[in-house]
Enzyme design. Structure first.
Site, mmCIF file in Angstrom:
data_model
loop_
_atom_site.group_PDB
_atom_site.id
_atom_site.type_symbol
_atom_site.label_atom_id
_atom_site.label_comp_id
_atom_site.label_asym_id
_atom_site.label_seq_id
_atom_site.Cartn_x
_atom_site.Cartn_y
_atom_site.Cartn_z
ATOM 1 N N LYS A 1 -5.044 11.511 -40.692
ATOM 2 C CA LYS A 1 -4.175 10.428 -40.212
ATOM 3 C C LYS A 1 -4.620 9.044 -40.675
ATOM 4 O O LYS A 1 -3.798 8.166 -40.936
ATOM 5 C CB LYS A 1 -4.073 10.469 -38.690
ATOM 6 C CG LYS A 1 -3.297 11.683 -38.201
ATOM 7 C CD LYS A 1 -2.460 11.381 -36.992
ATOM 8 C CE LYS A 1 -1.382 12.420 -36.773
ATOM 9 N NZ LYS A 1 -1.916 13.753 -36.437
ATOM 10 N N GLU B 1 3.460 4.828 -31.919
ATOM 11 C CA GLU B 1 3.730 5.908 -30.968
ATOM 12 C C GLU B 1 2.604 6.919 -31.118
ATOM 13 O O GLU B 1 1.965 6.997 -32.158
ATOM 14 C CB GLU B 1 5.078 6.558 -31.297
ATOM 15 C CG GLU B 1 5.024 7.673 -32.364
ATOM 16 C CD GLU B 1 4.623 7.197 -33.763
ATOM 17 O OE1 GLU B 1 4.716 5.981 -34.034
ATOM 18 O OE2 GLU B 1 4.186 8.046 -34.569
ATOM 19 N N SER C 1 -6.271 19.985 -42.226
ATOM 20 C CA SER C 1 -5.849 18.609 -41.911
ATOM 21 C C SER C 1 -6.760 17.913 -40.914
ATOM 22 O O SER C 1 -6.842 16.688 -40.899
ATOM 23 C CB SER C 1 -4.412 18.620 -41.391
ATOM 24 O OG SER C 1 -4.271 19.528 -40.305
HETATM 25 C C1 LIG Z 1 -1.084 14.924 -36.438
HETATM 26 C C2 LIG Z 1 -1.693 16.093 -37.062
HETATM 27 C C3 LIG Z 1 -0.928 17.047 -37.783
HETATM 28 C C4 LIG Z 1 0.567 17.002 -37.874
HETATM 29 O O1 LIG Z 1 1.105 15.895 -38.498
HETATM 30 P P1 LIG Z 1 1.715 15.938 -39.974
HETATM 31 O O2 LIG Z 1 2.382 14.628 -40.093
HETATM 32 O O3 LIG Z 1 2.666 17.090 -40.033
HETATM 33 O O4 LIG Z 1 0.587 16.115 -40.898
HETATM 34 C C5 LIG Z 1 -1.591 18.096 -38.403
HETATM 35 N N1 LIG Z 1 -2.928 18.226 -38.306
HETATM 36 C C6 LIG Z 1 -3.690 17.350 -37.623
HETATM 37 C C7 LIG Z 1 -5.159 17.567 -37.572
HETATM 38 C C8 LIG Z 1 -3.108 16.252 -36.979
HETATM 39 O O5 LIG Z 1 -3.877 15.386 -36.303
#
Ligand SMILES: *Cc1c(COP(=O)(O)O)cnc(C)c1O
Length: 403
Positions: free
Chosen positions: A92, A114, A381
């Protein structure tokens, strides 16, 4: 957003995207699009952005060959793109740093955002602290109760957290409240949007700030293997980590792109967030895209064990890639994600975020059907420390899945 809608011709991916917002928001979006156009290729802006990615967030993130997982699954070679190693433990911040630097260039003193589970709120609050801007975070009142630790983190970082009491008291109402606050203070306020969603220019801008993931991964796999991967897999909530992981591979038609959505308790139930699998085309949060609608046209409440994936819409470029056949989108249930999380934890000593574990669940299905000379890159992610309590609860309720 209940005012009259306007539509601009820019920012479409095929029929998807665009900007379906009241005129006063459109003015702010036009101002943002103009500023972004001015700076997006500006060498000084990009140098500053990459400086903070490197020295503040800790990029580049490794592309790690998961040898034990590969051997266990007995098929394709699996590489993990380690976005979990960024500062704050997820992808993020890539986007937040970009947007905050743009806000500074635009002379804004105040940022708003948000947040659902609080991850984007924490990243925005941290960057606001770093760059000395005031910060207001809008969060559904129910989420405030469920995510006390992240609320306290944001407050420690100097942000004001507003608990939104409307409707279901979750992310959707938080988005509405943030747009409302933006309208109130449009002169001095910058809205840091957390995913590749919403009206133009957000989906394109967020993609640009997240495409560093695939810029690095493409170079790294060429260095390590001398060739491109056969497949890239990422989880999809709004779609920012996935579009960032796909971006540089889009022209390489031999690289299959797979996005994984949250199937929650299962597609046959009403407890899921499988937008691209079961949704229909409509307008939500200022964009035209696939979303889960009730028969009366209202947005369906969605569910997933993972707080980052329970969004009823999806970024418009994913809607386009699905219809164009360039990317495939598949579901993974809570149970499959938890199993994948436990497997990676046990085999590699890496606790992935429950969101990322949805992508890993697809790796578990696909890798054994592929040959050892094929390569999968999966985008991890985020890290799973935030999910440990939820996993413990899940295991208690599902003793068949014990550690
Ligand atoms: C917020 C988040 C997501 C989902 O958001 P995307 O915009 O689809 O990437 C996925 N993985 C993690 C670790 C997150 O914090």
């Amino acid at each position: 957003m209940t005012q009259e809608l306007t539509q601009t011709p820019t920012g479409f991916f095929g029929e998807f995207g665009g900007s379906y917002v009241p005129p006063v928001v459109q003015e702010a979006l036009d101002q943002l699009a103009e500023a972004y156009d001015r700076y997006k290729d500006d060498p000084e802006f990009l140098a500053e952005y990459h400086h903070y990615l490197k020295d503040y967030s800790g990029r580049e993130t490794p592309l790690y060959y998961a040898e034990s997982l590969t051997q266990h699954l007995g098929g394709a070679k699996i590489y993990l793109k380690r976005e979990d190693l960024n500062h704050l433990g997820a992808h993020k911040l890539n986007n937040v740093i970009g947007q905050i630097l743009l806000a500074k260039r635009m002379g804004k003193k105040k940022v708003i955002a948000e947040t659902g589970a609080g991850q984007h709120g924490v990243a925005t609050a941290a960057a606001a602290a770093k760059f000395g801007m005031s910060c207001d975070i809008y969060m559904g009142a129910l989420d405030v109760e469920r995510q006390r630790l992240n609320v306290f983190r944001m407050e420690m970082l100097g942000a004001t957290v507003h608990a939104v009491q409307e409707g279901e008291r979750t992310l959707k109402e938080a988005v509405d409240a943030a747009f409302g606050a933006w309208i109130q203070g449009i002169e001095d306020t910058f809205y840091v949007l957390g995913s590749a969603v919403g009206p133009h220019p957000y989906p394109s801008m967020v993609k640009d700030f997240q495409k560093v993931i695939s810029q690095e991964a493409r170079r790294q796999i060429l260095e390590k293997e001398g060739r491109l991967p056969d497949m890239v897999i990422a989880c999809v909530g709004g779609g920012s980590n996935a579009i960032g992981a796909f971006a540089e591979f889009l022209p390489d038609s031999q690289v299959a792109l797979v996005g994984v959505e949250a199937a929650g308790h299962g597609l046959q139930t009403d407890r899921h967030a499988a937008t691209l699998t079961l949704g229909t085309v409509g307008v939500v949060d200022g964009m035209k895209t696939y979303a889960l609608f009730n028969e009366d046209g209202s947005v369906m409440p969605v569910y997933s064990i993972s707080p980052g994936l329970d969004y009823p819409g999806v970024g418009p470029e994913h809607a386009y890639l699905k219809d164009a056949g360039r990317a495939k989108y598949v579901p993974a249930t809570d149970a499959e994600a938890v199993q994948a999380l436990l497997l990676l934890t046990r085999l590699e000593g890496i606790i992935p975020a429950i969101e990322s574990s949805h992508a890993l669940a697809e790796v578990i299905k696909r890798a054994p059907q592929m040959s050892p000379d094929q390569i999968i890159i999966v985008n991890v992610s985020g890290r799973g420390d935030k999910d440990v309590a939820a996993i413990a609860d899940y295991l208690q309720a599902h003793p068949e899945l014990k550690l």
